[in-house]
Design a protein around this motif. Structure first.
Motif, PDB file in Angstrom:
ATOM      1  N   THR A 146      -6.526  13.980  -5.028  1.00  0.00           N
ATOM      2  CA  THR A 146      -6.530  12.530  -4.850  1.00  0.00           C
ATOM      3  C   THR A 146      -7.782  11.958  -5.489  1.00  0.00           C
ATOM      4  O   THR A 146      -8.854  12.531  -5.383  1.00  0.00           O
ATOM      5  CB  THR A 146      -6.575  12.170  -3.347  1.00  0.00           C
ATOM      6  N   ASN A 147      -7.639  10.818  -6.124  1.00  0.00           N
ATOM      7  CA  ASN A 147      -8.820  10.100  -6.600  1.00  0.00           C
ATOM      8  C   ASN A 147      -9.201   9.092  -5.518  1.00  0.00           C
ATOM      9  O   ASN A 147      -8.745   7.961  -5.507  1.00  0.00           O
ATOM     10  CB  ASN A 147      -8.519   9.399  -7.917  1.00  0.00           C
ATOM     11  N   TRP A 148     -10.056   9.561  -4.586  1.00  0.00           N
ATOM     12  CA  TRP A 148     -10.314   8.786  -3.374  1.00  0.00           C
ATOM     13  C   TRP A 148     -10.814   7.386  -3.665  1.00  0.00           C
ATOM     14  O   TRP A 148     -10.368   6.416  -3.058  1.00  0.00           O
ATOM     15  CB  TRP A 148     -11.337   9.513  -2.491  1.00  0.00           C
ATOM     16  N   SER A 151      -8.218   5.066  -6.128  1.00  0.00           N
ATOM     17  CA  SER A 151      -6.878   4.666  -5.718  1.00  0.00           C
ATOM     18  C   SER A 151      -6.951   3.473  -4.777  1.00  0.00           C
ATOM     19  O   SER A 151      -7.786   3.427  -3.872  1.00  0.00           O
ATOM     20  CB  SER A 151      -6.174   5.839  -5.024  1.00  0.00           C
ATOM     21  N   GLN A 152      -6.077   2.499  -4.992  1.00  0.00           N
ATOM     22  CA  GLN A 152      -6.062   1.305  -4.142  1.00  0.00           C
ATOM     23  C   GLN A 152      -5.805   1.647  -2.682  1.00  0.00           C
ATOM     24  O   GLN A 152      -6.244   0.937  -1.782  1.00  0.00           O
ATOM     25  CB  GLN A 152      -4.954   0.354  -4.617  1.00  0.00           C
ATOM     26  N   ASP A 153      -5.084   2.739  -2.452  1.00  0.00           N
ATOM     27  CA  ASP A 153      -4.717   3.081  -1.073  1.00  0.00           C
ATOM     28  C   ASP A 153      -5.884   3.668  -0.280  1.00  0.00           C
ATOM     29  O   ASP A 153      -5.931   3.547   0.937  1.00  0.00           O
ATOM     30  CB  ASP A 153      -3.572   4.112  -1.071  1.00  0.00           C
ATOM     31  N   ALA A 158     -12.536   5.036   2.039  1.00  0.00           N
ATOM     32  CA  ALA A 158     -13.672   5.847   1.603  1.00  0.00           C
ATOM     33  C   ALA A 158     -14.995   5.122   1.852  1.00  0.00           C
ATOM     34  O   ALA A 158     -15.932   5.695   2.425  1.00  0.00           O
ATOM     35  CB  ALA A 158     -13.522   6.196   0.121  1.00  0.00           C
ATOM     36  N   VAL A 159     -15.067   3.841   1.461  1.00  0.00           N
ATOM     37  CA  VAL A 159     -16.333   3.135   1.658  1.00  0.00           C
ATOM     38  C   VAL A 159     -16.572   2.858   3.154  1.00  0.00           C
ATOM     39  O   VAL A 159     -17.712   2.754   3.604  1.00  0.00           O
ATOM     40  CB  VAL A 159     -16.408   1.813   0.844  1.00  0.00           C
ATOM     41  N   ASP A 240      -9.168  -2.996  -8.651  1.00  0.00           N
ATOM     42  CA  ASP A 240      -8.439  -4.255  -8.499  1.00  0.00           C
ATOM     43  C   ASP A 240      -8.798  -4.947  -7.178  1.00  0.00           C
ATOM     44  O   ASP A 240      -7.936  -5.297  -6.385  1.00  0.00           O
ATOM     45  CB  ASP A 240      -6.922  -3.992  -8.580  1.00  0.00           C
ATOM     46  N   ASN A 241     -10.105  -5.113  -6.928  1.00  0.00           N
ATOM     47  CA  ASN A 241     -10.610  -5.808  -5.737  1.00  0.00           C
ATOM     48  C   ASN A 241     -10.251  -5.135  -4.407  1.00  0.00           C
ATOM     49  O   ASN A 241     -10.366  -5.740  -3.347  1.00  0.00           O
ATOM     50  CB  ASN A 241     -10.133  -7.253  -5.688  1.00  0.00           C
TER      51      ASN A 241
END
Ligand SMILES: Nc1ncnc2c1ncn2[C@@H]1O[C@H](COP(=O)(O)OP(=O)(O)O)[C@@H](O)[C@H]1O
Ligand SMILES: [Mg+2]
Lengths: 292, 346
Positions: A146-148, A151-153, A158-159, A240-241
């Motif tokens: 996964t690209n933590w 990825s928008q999801d 993560a933050v 994308d924000n």
């Protein structure tokens, strides 16, 4: 009489430097922002003019503002209860097991003394695709890559986790200090009465920690709207924000797009939001809090 | 049901023994005072009984049941702490009923017992107050209330009166004793104040350096002290204890002789200050100070380097520096071995 008057004057003189700094760098900018938010942004050939509520109307129509707002609410909802619960849990545990071991306290406190930029860089490594720590662990158990942060999801999660990690240790110190101020004989008295560990926590420790909880709660709310350093390092608001928080958006509007009036309007909304939250918390919780 | 027994109980804190081979038992309904100077292991003994500390060795039985490894709540005890340990955020009523609630005593019975405890202790008007709104004496009563509402057969108290002023202490002393007798509670009462122990207890366990010095009823402790330490710890002013050799050389009348079979060089003579008379004949002593107390007078003297106090009823004329003679009656003397400091039976 004159002696008292002199003392009063001396008192004010001593306060003056701090007052002046506060007024010039805190109070005046706040007031100035409020005034600016009713004017248009000055351009090279067009000076600022009064536009009334135009900036606020623009805000209502601005999808990115709403996105930042909802992101921030989710971010707050994710960080506040979890970091407080974690802090409380760790503090109670440390207090029970290892009373007074300073190095344990130090270990928990470390995330707090690290600058957020450094923290963000550490976590950036954890979250890195392919060779990051998280990826390696997931890969070891045969999980999907996964690209933590990409990825928008998952980016907002993560933050949020980084913020929790940073805050929990800080709040734990307050809880630990408050716990150590509770005389051990209260616990012994409860044990003799047959109270379980959980009952002792629920009926005695937790109520006695209410002043600390109130303090920590207000701080965590403020932090949830104030903490953006790691956004700069980790995602810059993307993808994308998906991780644009209110304060980060204000920064972008003010210093990337140079729309200072709109940024001022956004700032006023943020301040109003924080003020309301603080008033509600004090009004509601203060009455249910036992101060010794 | 409420008897208590300690068998060879010891407690070590990393080497040093705070409680060392302590054995005593308390009959049901009696008040035993654990007496001794600060740091002698009284609190530790009490906490071992309560289960707040684990015995290093030995066994504890309450009501005939071995509770050495039982948790505090499973021992049938209540405890009053030195600092009262009231829950500061709970009202007086909630504090007293805390244990009943935890133990899920039905509502009706809980209210009943709470009301009775409040009545016994005269707390009726204070039930809704917080502990911080109470005086020291009232807080003490609440702590007592929490202990008696539990209806535990054994009640433990750790210096419960040490935070009160002198006047209140005398009142509470009487009140606690009366309560204990009325409710038939077996009580272990820790104190460093020998007056408290002597006036309240059925049995006094005198401790020193973690060991029991003497275990006896108050009158016996006073009249037949087992050691020099016991003789000097109980009674104010303390018993005079002087080596026989010193007294013998200073007498201008009948010379004191050691009872048959004792080595005169290895014994000490003990005599209570009130059992001495100042007269023409006897042991020569130099007056150091005179204290007139109203009902009696204390005359502090020196016999060689040994302090010797005479207590006489009424007003006695004596001036510091004066030489007086102290008469002793053979029947009032206590004999101790100078080496072991133990009492010698004559
Ligand atoms: N938790 C503890 N850890 C180490 N030593 C202790 C502890 N509690 C008591 N002690 C030691 O045990 C001895 C007896 O203490 P204590 O029972 O409190 O005396 P008392 O109540 O008669 O004044 C003292 O020397 C004290 O320093
Ligand atoms: Mg003590």
């Amino acid at each position: 009489m004159t002696h008292r008057a002199t003392a009063t004057i001396h008192g004010w003189l001593l306060l003056l430097p701090a007052m002046a700094c506060l007024a010039v760098f805190t109070h005046w900018p706040a007031v100035a922002s409020f005034i600016d938010s009713f004017y248009s942004t000055p351009r090279a050939r067009r000076p600022a003019r009064f536009v009334g509520l135009d900036n606020y109307q623009q805000m209502i129509a601005d999808p990115i503002f709403w996105k930042a707002m909802s992101n921030n609410l989710w971010f707050a909802l994710g960080t506040i209860p979890t970091s407080i619960a974690l802090a409380l849990l760790m503090a109670v545990w440390v207090n029970d097991k290892i009373v007074g071991r300073t190095w344990v306290r130090m270990a928990y406190f470390t995330p707090t003394i690290l600058p957020m930029i450094a923290v963000a860089n550490i976590w950036l490594f954890f979250f890195t695709p392919q060779y990051g720590l998280l990826e390696q662990i997931v890969g070891f158990f045969g999980g999907r890559s996964t690209n933590w942060l990409g990825s928008q999801d998952t980016a907002l999660y993560a933050v949020t986790i980084v913020a929790i990690w940073k805050e929990a240790g800080f709040f734990m110190i307050f809880y630990l200090a408050a716990l150590q101020a509770i005389p051990p004989s209260l616990g012994e008295a409860a044990a003799i009465e047959g109270a379980s560990r959980w009952t002792y926590f629920r009926r005695i420790q937790f109520p006695l920690l209410m002043p600390t909880t109130l303090f920590v709660l207000i701080n965590s709310v403020i932090n949830a709207f104030r903490m953006v350093d790691h956004i700069f390092v980790m995602t810059r608001g993307g993808p994308d924000n998906a991780t644009t928080l209110l304060l980060f958006y204000i920064y972008q509007v003010g210093f990337s797009f140079w729309d200072t009036s709109y940024a001022a309007a956004l700032t006023c909304i943020l301040l109003a939001l924080l003020a309301i939250v603080a008033f509600v918390q004090y009004g509601w919780l203060e009455r249910r809090t036992h101060y010794r | 049901m409420g008897s208590l027994e300690l068998r060879a109980v010891s407690k070590n804190w990393g080497g040093a023994a705070a409680v060392d081979d302590v054995t005593f038992s308390v009959t049901e309904g009696n008040l035993v005072a654990l007496l001794g100077p600060s740091g002698c292991g009284k609190s530790t003994t009490l906490r071992l009984i309560a289960g707040l500390e684990q015995c290093s060795s030995g066994a504890i039985a309450i009501g005939g049941q071995d509770v050495t490894n039982a948790p505090p709540s499973g021992r049938g005890i209540a405890m009053v702490f030195q600092n009262y340990a009231l829950f500061p955020h709970l009202s007086v009523a909630e504090n007293i009923a805390f244990g009943l609630k935890v133990r899920k005593v039905p509502r009706a019975e809980r209210d009943d017992r709470l009301a009775r405890a409040a009545e016994i202790l005269g707390l009726g008007a204070l039930m809704d107050r917080k502990p911080s709104q109470l005086s020291g004496g009232q807080q003490q009563r609440v702590a007592l209330g929490r202990a008696i509402v539990a209806q535990a057969p054994v009640c433990l108290m750790d210096e419960p009166l040490s935070n009160l002023d002198a006047q209140l202490r005398v009142e509470m002393r009487r009140e606690i004793r009366e309560l204990q007798q009325r409710l038939g509670i077996t009580m272990v009462y820790v104190t460093h104040d020998q007056v408290e122990a002597m006036t309240m207890a059925d049995q006094v366990v005198l401790m020193r350096n973690g060991r029991i010095e003497q275990d006896a009823p108050p009158d016996r402790l006073y009249e037949v002290p087992a050691t020099i330490f016991a003789a000097r710890f109980v009674g104010t002013p303390p018993m005079n204890v002087v080596p026989l050799a010193t007294l013998a050389t200073r007498s201008n009348g009948d010379v004191l002789v050691a009872p048959r079979g004792l080595d005169p060089a290895a014994v000490a003579v003990g005599v209570r200050p009130e059992r001495t008379v100042i007269g023409e004949r006897g042991i020569a002593a130099d007056v150091v100070a005179v204290e007139y107390l109203g009902a009696d007078t204390l005359i502090e003297t020196r016999i060689d380097s040994h302090r010797f106090i005479v207590r006489r009823p009424g007003k006695i004329r004596a001036t510091p520096g004066e030489r007086v003679h102290i008469e002793l009656s053979h029947t009032d003397l206590h004999w101790f071995d100078l080496g072991s400091e133990r009492r010698l039976t004559v």
